[in-house]
Design a protein around this motif. Structure first.
Motif, mmCIF file in Angstrom:
data_model
loop_
_atom_site.group_PDB
_atom_site.id
_atom_site.type_symbol
_atom_site.label_atom_id
_atom_site.label_comp_id
_atom_site.label_asym_id
_atom_site.label_seq_id
_atom_site.Cartn_x
_atom_site.Cartn_y
_atom_site.Cartn_z
ATOM 1 N N VAL A 4 0.239 -10.432 11.480
ATOM 2 C CA VAL A 4 0.733 -9.571 10.514
ATOM 3 C C VAL A 4 -0.396 -8.263 10.556
ATOM 4 C CG1 VAL A 4 0.062 -9.041 8.162
ATOM 5 C CG2 VAL A 4 1.276 -11.051 8.771
ATOM 6 N N SER A 7 0.569 -6.074 13.512
ATOM 7 C CA SER A 7 2.013 -5.353 13.007
ATOM 8 C C SER A 7 1.443 -4.091 12.286
ATOM 9 C CB SER A 7 2.869 -6.021 11.985
ATOM 10 O OG SER A 7 3.719 -5.427 11.647
ATOM 11 N N ALA A 8 0.375 -4.298 11.367
ATOM 12 C CA ALA A 8 -0.107 -3.165 10.389
ATOM 13 C C ALA A 8 -0.625 -2.139 11.465
ATOM 14 C CB ALA A 8 -1.128 -3.661 9.485
ATOM 15 N N ASN A 11 1.117 0.851 13.170
ATOM 16 C CA ASN A 11 1.402 1.983 12.595
ATOM 17 C C ASN A 11 -0.032 2.617 12.142
ATOM 18 O OD1 ASN A 11 4.053 2.376 12.353
ATOM 19 N ND2 ASN A 11 4.282 0.856 10.814
ATOM 20 N N PHE A 12 -0.996 1.958 11.748
ATOM 21 C CA PHE A 12 -2.156 2.705 11.212
ATOM 22 C C PHE A 12 -3.476 2.896 12.222
ATOM 23 C CE2 PHE A 12 0.073 0.813 7.347
ATOM 24 C CZ PHE A 12 0.082 1.809 6.807
ATOM 25 N N GLN B 13 6.211 -0.400 3.795
ATOM 26 C CA GLN B 13 5.524 -1.540 4.481
ATOM 27 C C GLN B 13 4.283 -2.019 3.728
ATOM 28 O OE1 GLN B 13 2.460 -0.279 7.579
ATOM 29 N NE2 GLN B 13 3.866 -1.616 9.031
ATOM 30 N N GLU B 18 8.595 -4.502 4.846
ATOM 31 C CA GLU B 18 8.386 -4.851 6.611
ATOM 32 C C GLU B 18 8.798 -6.588 6.547
ATOM 33 O OE1 GLU B 18 4.847 -4.871 8.560
ATOM 34 O OE2 GLU B 18 5.965 -3.927 10.158
ATOM 35 N N ARG B 22 11.793 -8.409 8.132
ATOM 36 C CA ARG B 22 11.683 -9.693 9.007
ATOM 37 C C ARG B 22 12.421 -10.934 8.789
ATOM 38 N NH1 ARG B 22 6.262 -7.913 9.741
ATOM 39 N NH2 ARG B 22 5.587 -9.517 8.467
ATOM 40 N N ARG B 48 -0.337 -3.893 -1.221
ATOM 41 C CA ARG B 48 -1.391 -3.633 -0.617
ATOM 42 C C ARG B 48 -1.669 -2.155 -0.406
ATOM 43 N NH1 ARG B 48 -0.504 -4.618 4.393
ATOM 44 N NH2 ARG B 48 -0.576 -2.553 4.982
ATOM 45 N N ASP B 50 -4.428 0.300 1.520
ATOM 46 C CA ASP B 50 -5.241 0.504 2.314
ATOM 47 C C ASP B 50 -6.464 1.640 2.103
ATOM 48 O OD1 ASP B 50 -4.586 -1.883 3.703
ATOM 49 O OD2 ASP B 50 -3.064 -0.675 5.059
ATOM 50 N N TYR B 51 -5.856 2.410 1.174
ATOM 51 C CA TYR B 51 -6.860 3.890 0.883
ATOM 52 C C TYR B 51 -6.835 3.915 -0.318
ATOM 53 C CZ TYR B 51 -5.050 4.820 5.757
ATOM 54 O OH TYR B 51 -4.675 4.862 7.158
#
Lengths: 193, 181
Positions: A4, A7-8, A11-12, B13, B18, B22, B48, B50-51
């Motif tokens: 996982v 996979s992230a 892109n990041f 995502q 995502e 899958r 989620r 991330d920022y």
């Protein structure tokens, strides 16, 4: 867990040098891309996609994929705006190619920022591209505009060339066209793993 | 300076997309119009960030039939027992062109720090249609798609209790750091 995370990072976190919607967008993985050559839908219409940059970089080139029909009398301008703090759908132009004659058919064409390399920091940016004629063709995906808007695509009419004059600042609009051109920026990374 | 994507939505995502894909789900290109699952039904999806993310507006992708019902989108703290509402739009009439995005500004924008949340949407009835990606219970589990029935009451409730999804639709809705989606 590792899969996982990897996979992230695809892109990041990965230090890519060519940033297009399909290489960097967090949503591109759920957006099938089958690019084909097609005529630019409206003269002076610009299309935009967001770039989330995690590290400082130098913009060295703008790139796009020409379609099957090209002519040196067709003009293209590609630019980069920084999203404003108060509203991510507004931005301020940082650099652009200026008017650039379309080159060879069915190849990647590159043009440097008109004022030379441009250094940017981590943040949210909009990359935009306009063409001054519907005779020109560009490689593009054709998913419906409302769906692409969910994933960050925007558009703007009256984006006459040069963008530095028509849209030094910009308020983006919902993308209403089934047209996502394949374009982006090339950067040199300034950070090291 | 703003960081992170301008928008996060249910099939991105950072939500179900995502993992849902899958598990055999389609891409966004396969999304299609469908009626809301049930009156006062709420769909709840793990998100989620991330920022840091400024929630300034919310949006839904309207389907082929527009009008009649009202909807809202909210973000909740990610507690399985009782998740608290952090920000939401007011309940708004389903309005606009068919197969287009409806955007609703949030009255008091909220800055969410990075972390885990629930992204949720409710609707008052089953006449209005929205875009959705066809799901299965397996895809829903993989994508952390939950639900709560009979929970919408002219707006998003102050707390939700997510239950694993049994309705086979993952609707398209999201939040934005800007005024335009």
């Amino acid at each position: 867990m590792t899969a996982v995370r990897l996979s992230a990072e695809a892109n990041f976190g990965r230090r890519r040098q060519i940033l297009t919607f399909w290489s960097v967008s967090p949503d591109s993985g759920v957006f099938a891309m089958s690019p084909t050559s097609a005529a630019w839908p409206t003269a002076d219409k610009a299309f935009f996609f967001p770039i989330v940059l995690n590290y400082p970089a130098v913009v060295t080139e703008f790139l796009w994929v020409n379609g099957a029909t090209v002519n040196a009398s067709y003009n293209i301008d590609v630019g980069l705006w920084i999203a404003n703090d108060a509203d991510s759908s507004t931005g301020t132009l940082l650099c652009s190619t200026g008017s650039t004659a379309q080159g060879t058919a069915s190849v990647v064409q590159a043009a440097a920022p008109s004022a030379g390399n441009y250094t940017i920091g981590a943040g949210l940016y909009w990359c935009g591209m306009t063409v001054d004629t519907t005779s020109a063709t560009i490689s593009r995906a054709s998913t419906a505009g409302a769906i692409t808007s969910c994933q960050g695509w925007k558009s703007k009419t009256s984006a006459t060339i040069p963008l530095s004059t028509s849209y030094p600042t910009i308020t983006l609009a919902t993308n209403d066209a089934a047209f996502c051109p394949h374009f982006g920026i090339k950067i040199d990374n300034m950070s090291v793993y | 300076m703003l960081h992170g994507p301008p928008q996060v939505y249910s099939y991105s995502q950072m939500c179900a997309g995502e993992a849902h894909q899958r598990a055999g789900g389609g891409t966004m290109s396969t999304s299609a119009s469908a009626v809301w699952s049930a009156a006062d039904y709420i769909q709840i999806i793990g998100m989620r960030l991330d920022y840091p993310f400024w929630v300034r507006s919310v949006y839904a992708l309207l389907g082929a039939t527009v009008g009649t019902d009202s909807w809202a989108v909210g973000v909740y703290s990610a507690d399985l027992s009782s998740s608290q509402l952090l920000v939401a739009s007011a309940s708004t009439l389903h309005a606009g062109s068919a197969n287009s995005i409806q955007t609703v500004a949030v009255a008091s924008p909220v800055r969410l720090p990075p972390g885990r949340y629930w992204l949720a949407m409710g609707c008052s009835g089953t006449t209005a249609t929205f875009f959705q990606v066809a799901s299965t219970v397996d895809r829903a589990m993989a994508g952390e798609v939950f639900e709560q029935t009979a929970a919408y009451s002219a707006g998003m409730p102050q707390t939700i209790t997510p239950v694993l999804l049994n309705t086979l639709k993952t609707f398209v809705f999201g939040i934005s750091q800007g005024s335009v989606v």
